[in-house]
Motif scaffolding. Structure first.
Motif, PDB file in Angstrom:
ATOM      1  N   ALA A  62       0.857  -1.178  -0.066  1.00  0.00           N
ATOM      2  CA  ALA A  62       0.242  -0.001  -0.014  1.00  0.00           C
ATOM      3  C   ALA A  62       0.750   1.321  -0.045  1.00  0.00           C
ATOM      4  O   ALA A  62       0.574   2.204  -0.694  1.00  0.00           O
ATOM      5  CB  ALA A  62      -0.976   0.004   1.184  1.00  0.00           C
ATOM      6  N   LEU A  63       1.952   1.232   0.882  1.00  0.00           N
ATOM      7  CA  LEU A  63       2.666   2.302   0.691  1.00  0.00           C
ATOM      8  C   LEU A  63       3.442   2.502  -0.538  1.00  0.00           C
ATOM      9  O   LEU A  63       3.700   3.726  -0.959  1.00  0.00           O
ATOM     10  CB  LEU A  63       3.943   2.126   1.949  1.00  0.00           C
ATOM     11  N   ARG A  64       3.903   1.594  -1.061  1.00  0.00           N
ATOM     12  CA  ARG A  64       4.474   1.685  -2.509  1.00  0.00           C
ATOM     13  C   ARG A  64       3.763   2.070  -3.536  1.00  0.00           C
ATOM     14  O   ARG A  64       3.977   2.949  -4.306  1.00  0.00           O
ATOM     15  CB  ARG A  64       5.361   0.237  -2.925  1.00  0.00           C
ATOM     16  N   ALA A  65       2.398   1.870  -3.404  1.00  0.00           N
ATOM     17  CA  ALA A  65       1.473   2.296  -4.337  1.00  0.00           C
ATOM     18  C   ALA A  65       1.291   3.812  -4.347  1.00  0.00           C
ATOM     19  O   ALA A  65       1.081   4.279  -5.141  1.00  0.00           O
ATOM     20  CB  ALA A  65       0.097   1.529  -4.168  1.00  0.00           C
ATOM     21  N   LEU A  66       1.270   4.206  -2.968  1.00  0.00           N
ATOM     22  CA  LEU A  66       0.970   5.544  -2.774  1.00  0.00           C
ATOM     23  C   LEU A  66       2.155   6.447  -3.294  1.00  0.00           C
ATOM     24  O   LEU A  66       2.087   7.541  -3.795  1.00  0.00           O
ATOM     25  CB  LEU A  66       0.835   5.887  -1.164  1.00  0.00           C
ATOM     26  N   ALA A  67       3.398   5.895  -3.065  1.00  0.00           N
ATOM     27  CA  ALA A  67       4.771   6.589  -3.430  1.00  0.00           C
ATOM     28  C   ALA A  67       4.679   6.778  -4.929  1.00  0.00           C
ATOM     29  O   ALA A  67       4.836   7.896  -5.502  1.00  0.00           O
ATOM     30  CB  ALA A  67       5.905   5.740  -3.196  1.00  0.00           C
ATOM     31  N   VAL A  68       4.243   5.472  -5.740  1.00  0.00           N
ATOM     32  CA  VAL A  68       4.092   5.691  -7.140  1.00  0.00           C
ATOM     33  C   VAL A  68       3.094   6.890  -7.566  1.00  0.00           C
ATOM     34  O   VAL A  68       3.414   7.597  -8.583  1.00  0.00           O
ATOM     35  CB  VAL A  68       3.521   4.421  -7.871  1.00  0.00           C
ATOM     36  N   THR A  69       2.033   7.240  -6.745  1.00  0.00           N
ATOM     37  CA  THR A  69       1.087   8.111  -7.262  1.00  0.00           C
ATOM     38  C   THR A  69       1.701   9.315  -7.052  1.00  0.00           C
ATOM     39  O   THR A  69       1.443  10.537  -8.014  1.00  0.00           O
ATOM     40  CB  THR A  69      -0.107   8.078  -6.353  1.00  0.00           C
ATOM     41  N   PHE A  70       2.592   9.752  -5.938  1.00  0.00           N
ATOM     42  CA  PHE A  70       3.310  10.881  -5.736  1.00  0.00           C
ATOM     43  C   PHE A  70       4.216  11.174  -7.270  1.00  0.00           C
ATOM     44  O   PHE A  70       4.231  12.334  -7.876  1.00  0.00           O
ATOM     45  CB  PHE A  70       4.093  11.019  -4.642  1.00  0.00           C
ATOM     46  N   PHE A  71       4.973  10.052  -7.605  1.00  0.00           N
ATOM     47  CA  PHE A  71       5.786  10.385  -8.763  1.00  0.00           C
ATOM     48  C   PHE A  71       5.138  10.579 -10.018  1.00  0.00           C
ATOM     49  O   PHE A  71       5.489  11.224 -10.867  1.00  0.00           O
ATOM     50  CB  PHE A  71       6.623   9.087  -8.750  1.00  0.00           C
ATOM     51  N   ALA A  72       4.000   9.884 -10.019  1.00  0.00           N
ATOM     52  CA  ALA A  72       3.264  10.133 -11.537  1.00  0.00           C
ATOM     53  C   ALA A  72       2.828  11.607 -11.654  1.00  0.00           C
ATOM     54  O   ALA A  72       2.726  12.265 -12.645  1.00  0.00           O
ATOM     55  CB  ALA A  72       1.795   9.353 -11.440  1.00  0.00           C
ATOM     56  N   LEU A  73       2.232  12.149 -10.425  1.00  0.00           N
ATOM     57  CA  LEU A  73       1.811  13.512 -10.541  1.00  0.00           C
ATOM     58  C   LEU A  73       3.127  14.659 -10.783  1.00  0.00           C
ATOM     59  O   LEU A  73       2.873  15.276 -11.606  1.00  0.00           O
ATOM     60  CB  LEU A  73       1.254  13.895  -9.118  1.00  0.00           C
ATOM     61  N   ALA A  74       4.168  14.167 -10.128  1.00  0.00           N
ATOM     62  CA  ALA A  74       5.184  15.282 -10.505  1.00  0.00           C
ATOM     63  C   ALA A  74       5.896  15.101 -12.035  1.00  0.00           C
ATOM     64  O   ALA A  74       6.081  16.072 -12.402  1.00  0.00           O
ATOM     65  CB  ALA A  74       6.611  14.619  -9.400  1.00  0.00           C
ATOM     66  N   ALA A  75       5.879  13.774 -12.470  1.00  0.00           N
ATOM     67  CA  ALA A  75       6.341  13.562 -13.761  1.00  0.00           C
ATOM     68  C   ALA A  75       5.420  14.392 -14.785  1.00  0.00           C
ATOM     69  O   ALA A  75       5.772  15.433 -15.807  1.00  0.00           O
ATOM     70  CB  ALA A  75       6.190  12.148 -14.404  1.00  0.00           C
ATOM     71  N   TYR A  76       4.174  14.275 -14.615  1.00  0.00           N
ATOM     72  CA  TYR A  76       3.252  15.100 -15.523  1.00  0.00           C
ATOM     73  C   TYR A  76       3.259  16.599 -15.347  1.00  0.00           C
ATOM     74  O   TYR A  76       3.515  17.433 -16.210  1.00  0.00           O
ATOM     75  CB  TYR A  76       1.709  14.609 -15.408  1.00  0.00           C
TER      76      TYR A  76
END
Length: 206
Positions: free
Chosen positions: A74-88
């Protein structure tokens, strides 16, 4: 599982469902207003709402397994959401600065962000308290994402306000870059927390 833990889990689930409902509406309005005003910060805010919906769904999935179950994925999935937002947001902000793509004024975007702060600041406070009371890092991480969304509202308001009052078109993509930096920081922090392997996961692996 005692009655106090049950109450906290129910509260955590209720908050997560509230975030899902709110961010579906908020995301639609933000993206619509962002497209109309050609504002990358507003569109990024709308995309953040979609990411918040996914993150809240992760919390719902985790809490349904128990207060301390499924924490690492769950924590890793949340981390990925942060990176996705930053990239876009980072890519689009740099593109707008290079091409000098100017956003129009957006009164709707300003009102939306004021309302978002009024609704989500109390949610973030209660969410963090609930996560800490449960000893649940996933819920605490989600509260950090909610706080980041609140920070995003403040920065978007600043960008839209400067554009509307002073005509500083570059304020919108610059503000969006600040949001991207915040997202990267939060993503790294959450990923590192997942790497620490929560106690519940260590017990399950033995």
């Amino acid at each position: 599982m005692d009655s106090r833990e049950n109450r906290l889990i129910r509260r955590g689930l209720a908050l997560a469902w509230l975030i899902v409902f709110w961010d579906v509406v908020e995301g639609f309005v933000a993206v619509t207003a962002g497209i109309a005003a050609n504002s990358i910060a507003l569109i990024g805010f709308g995309i953040d709402s979609a990411i918040e919906v996914f993150a809240a769904s992760v919390v719902i999935w985790q809490l349904r397994g128990g207060a301390h179950a499924r924490q690492r994925p769950a924590l890793r999935a949340l981390a990925v959401t942060f990176f996705a937002l930053a990239a876009y947001v980072g890519f689009e902000s740099i593109r707008d600065l290079v091409t000098q793509d100017q956003a129009s004024e957006s009164l709707l975007g300003i009102v939306l962000n004021i309302v978002a702060l009024a609704v989500m600041v109390p949610v973030a406070v209660i969410q963090r308290r609930t996560g800490r009371a449960l000893g649940n890092p996933v819920l605490v991480a989600q509260s950090s994402e909610t706080w980041m969304s609140n920070a995003l509202s403040v920065t978007v308001l600043a960008g839209l306000g400067l554009n509307a009052t002073l005509g500083w078109w570059w304020a919108d993509p610059v503000v969006a870059l600040v949001v991207a930096a915040l997202a990267v920081y939060s993503g790294i922090e959450t990923w590192q927390e997942a790497a620490e392997e929560p106690p519940a996961d260590r017990e399950n692996s033995q």
